[in-house]
Design an enzyme around this catalytic site. Structure first.
Site, mmCIF file in Angstrom:
data_model
loop_
_atom_site.group_PDB
_atom_site.id
_atom_site.type_symbol
_atom_site.label_atom_id
_atom_site.label_comp_id
_atom_site.label_asym_id
_atom_site.label_seq_id
_atom_site.Cartn_x
_atom_site.Cartn_y
_atom_site.Cartn_z
ATOM 1 N N GLU A 97 38.873 41.854 47.552
ATOM 2 C CA GLU A 97 37.546 41.794 48.169
ATOM 3 C C GLU A 97 36.524 41.375 47.123
ATOM 4 O O GLU A 97 36.600 41.782 45.962
ATOM 5 C CB GLU A 97 37.198 43.173 48.741
ATOM 6 C CG GLU A 97 35.969 43.219 49.608
ATOM 7 C CD GLU A 97 35.805 44.574 50.291
ATOM 8 O OE1 GLU A 97 34.667 45.066 50.340
ATOM 9 O OE2 GLU A 97 36.825 45.137 50.767
ATOM 10 N N ASP A 103 32.349 41.281 46.947
ATOM 11 C CA ASP A 103 31.246 41.874 47.724
ATOM 12 C C ASP A 103 29.858 41.498 47.248
ATOM 13 O O ASP A 103 29.551 41.596 46.056
ATOM 14 C CB ASP A 103 31.289 43.411 47.622
ATOM 15 C CG ASP A 103 32.416 44.029 48.404
ATOM 16 O OD1 ASP A 103 33.038 43.337 49.210
ATOM 17 O OD2 ASP A 103 32.658 45.236 48.200
ATOM 18 N N GLU A 106 26.385 43.352 48.680
ATOM 19 C CA GLU A 106 25.802 44.328 49.596
ATOM 20 C C GLU A 106 24.327 44.483 49.237
ATOM 21 O O GLU A 106 23.980 44.668 48.063
ATOM 22 C CB GLU A 106 26.508 45.684 49.517
ATOM 23 C CG GLU A 106 27.906 45.687 50.104
ATOM 24 C CD GLU A 106 28.514 47.068 50.149
ATOM 25 O OE1 GLU A 106 29.167 47.398 51.150
ATOM 26 O OE2 GLU A 106 28.333 47.829 49.177
ATOM 27 N N HIS A 108 23.972 44.855 45.366
ATOM 28 C CA HIS A 108 25.159 45.540 44.855
ATOM 29 C C HIS A 108 26.330 44.568 44.922
ATOM 30 O O HIS A 108 26.589 43.970 45.973
ATOM 31 C CB HIS A 108 25.407 46.772 45.736
ATOM 32 C CG HIS A 108 26.636 47.556 45.419
ATOM 33 N ND1 HIS A 108 26.615 48.713 44.672
ATOM 34 C CD2 HIS A 108 27.935 47.362 45.760
ATOM 35 C CE1 HIS A 108 27.839 49.212 44.579
ATOM 36 N NE2 HIS A 108 28.661 48.400 45.228
ATOM 37 N N ASN A 133 30.604 43.876 43.822
ATOM 38 C CA ASN A 133 31.842 44.557 43.453
ATOM 39 C C ASN A 133 33.001 43.585 43.615
ATOM 40 O O ASN A 133 32.918 42.615 44.379
ATOM 41 C CB ASN A 133 32.059 45.794 44.330
ATOM 42 C CG ASN A 133 32.930 46.848 43.673
ATOM 43 O OD1 ASN A 133 33.528 46.611 42.619
ATOM 44 N ND2 ASN A 133 33.031 48.013 44.299
ATOM 45 N N ARG A 190 34.145 48.202 40.232
ATOM 46 C CA ARG A 190 33.636 47.210 39.280
ATOM 47 C C ARG A 190 32.224 46.796 39.695
ATOM 48 O O ARG A 190 31.910 45.620 39.806
ATOM 49 C CB ARG A 190 34.571 46.003 39.235
ATOM 50 C CG ARG A 190 35.994 46.325 38.803
ATOM 51 C CD ARG A 190 36.827 45.054 38.661
ATOM 52 N NE ARG A 190 38.182 45.366 38.234
ATOM 53 C CZ ARG A 190 39.222 45.451 39.060
ATOM 54 N NH1 ARG A 190 39.056 45.261 40.363
ATOM 55 N NH2 ARG A 190 40.430 45.722 38.601
ATOM 56 N N GLU A 191 31.367 47.786 39.889
ATOM 57 C CA GLU A 191 30.043 47.530 40.434
ATOM 58 C C GLU A 191 29.067 47.015 39.375
ATOM 59 O O GLU A 191 29.035 47.502 38.247
ATOM 60 C CB GLU A 191 29.458 48.812 41.045
ATOM 61 C CG GLU A 191 30.290 49.420 42.156
ATOM 62 C CD GLU A 191 31.290 50.453 41.673
ATOM 63 O OE1 GLU A 191 31.540 50.512 40.449
ATOM 64 O OE2 GLU A 191 31.806 51.217 42.508
#
Length: 283
Positions: free
Chosen positions: A103, A105, A107, A120, A122, A131-132
């Protein structure tokens, strides 16, 4: 000096060329996506050129791409929920399926009127995330449409905002770090209530008197190995970051990054993840 100017000029040409060709091949939401939940809260209009997602106290809404993609570049223009968006999350991401899914991401975490959104990011590999990296944006993402892009190859993932790189995640398999390169992914987006964590760790709740909350989408482009059409993409897409791109990345990370898992020693008391120990792998 002359060589640097020539290189920058070439990069600008490639970026402009990529944007012109990609605009000509922009998708149609009726053809490219399925609305997957939310009843009438998700709508496609303007002949398939515009899509909206809405959230009220009963439900949010979402959609997914008809196609799966493996490598390439995905672009979408979004205009986020305006006003008091605290408690809401607009998610825009690539994902495969299953317990060991991959995935990538974006956000967007809503906030009180006048306070900035939190972007955000990841990366999940084989079902594992953590792994933000989080950023403020250098503009108001609710006033106009802005382009959010994922450039994905077997060597790197680049997150871009209006073609400015904000994050680079490199393949570090040589260090034992899994990298998403074997699972094709669909593109998903949803607007949903997450007031248990989204805004100030859940301290600020969704104000339902402001509902419905609505986000808008346009100008989807997919230039990938499984898409029917391709074009000569930018240096960002094909070769990672050129010197100008690296400078822009450092500018964003110096001025707008508010969280980086690679510097969170309290979270990883036994030691930072291996890719964090070498900045060239994960800026």
């Amino acid at each position: 000096m002359g060589s640097s100017s020539s290189s920058n000029g070439c990069s600008v040409f490639l970026l402009v060329f990529a944007m012109v060709v990609a605009t000509a091949s922009a998708g149609n939401f009726y053809e490219d996506f399925d609305i997957t939940w939310g009843d009438q809260r998700a709508k496609i209009f303007n002949g398939g050129q515009l899509l909206s997602l809405s959230l009220d106290q009963a439900s949010g809404s979402g959609f997914q791409s008809k196609k799966e993609y493996l490598f390439g570049r995905i672009d979408m223009q979004l205009k986020l929920v305006a006003g008091n968006s605290a408690g809401t999350v607009t998610a825009y991401y690539l994902s495969s399926q299953g317990a060991t899914h991959d995935e990538i991401d974006f956000e967007f975490l809503g906030n009180l009127s006048g306070d900035p959104y939190v972007l955000h990011t990841n990366v999940f590999t084989q079902g594992q995330g953590n792994r933000e990296q989080q950023f403020y944006l250098w503009f108001d993402p609710t006033r106009n449409f802005h382009t959010y892009s994922i450039s994905w190859t077997a060597q790197h993932i680049i997150f871009l905002v209006d073609n400015v790189p904000i994050r680079l995640f490199k393949n570090a398999e040589s260090m034992g770090v899994p990298f998403p390169k074997n699972q094709a992914m669909r593109l998903y987006s949803s607007l949903w209530n997450a007031d248990d964590w989204a805004t100030r760790g859940g301290l600020v709740k969704t104000d339902w008197s402001k509902a419905p909350f609505t986000a808008y989408y346009r100008n989807f482009r997919a230039n990938t190995s499984t898409a029917a059409s391709t074009f000569s993409g930018s240096a960002y897409q094909l070769e990672g970051l050129d010197p100008y791109g690296r400078r822009r990345l450092r500018w964003v990370q110096k001025n707008f990054m508010i969280y980086n898992y690679c510097t969170d020693l309290k979270r990883f008391p036994q030691g930072l993840p291996p890719e964090c120990k070498h900045s060239r792998f994960n800026l």
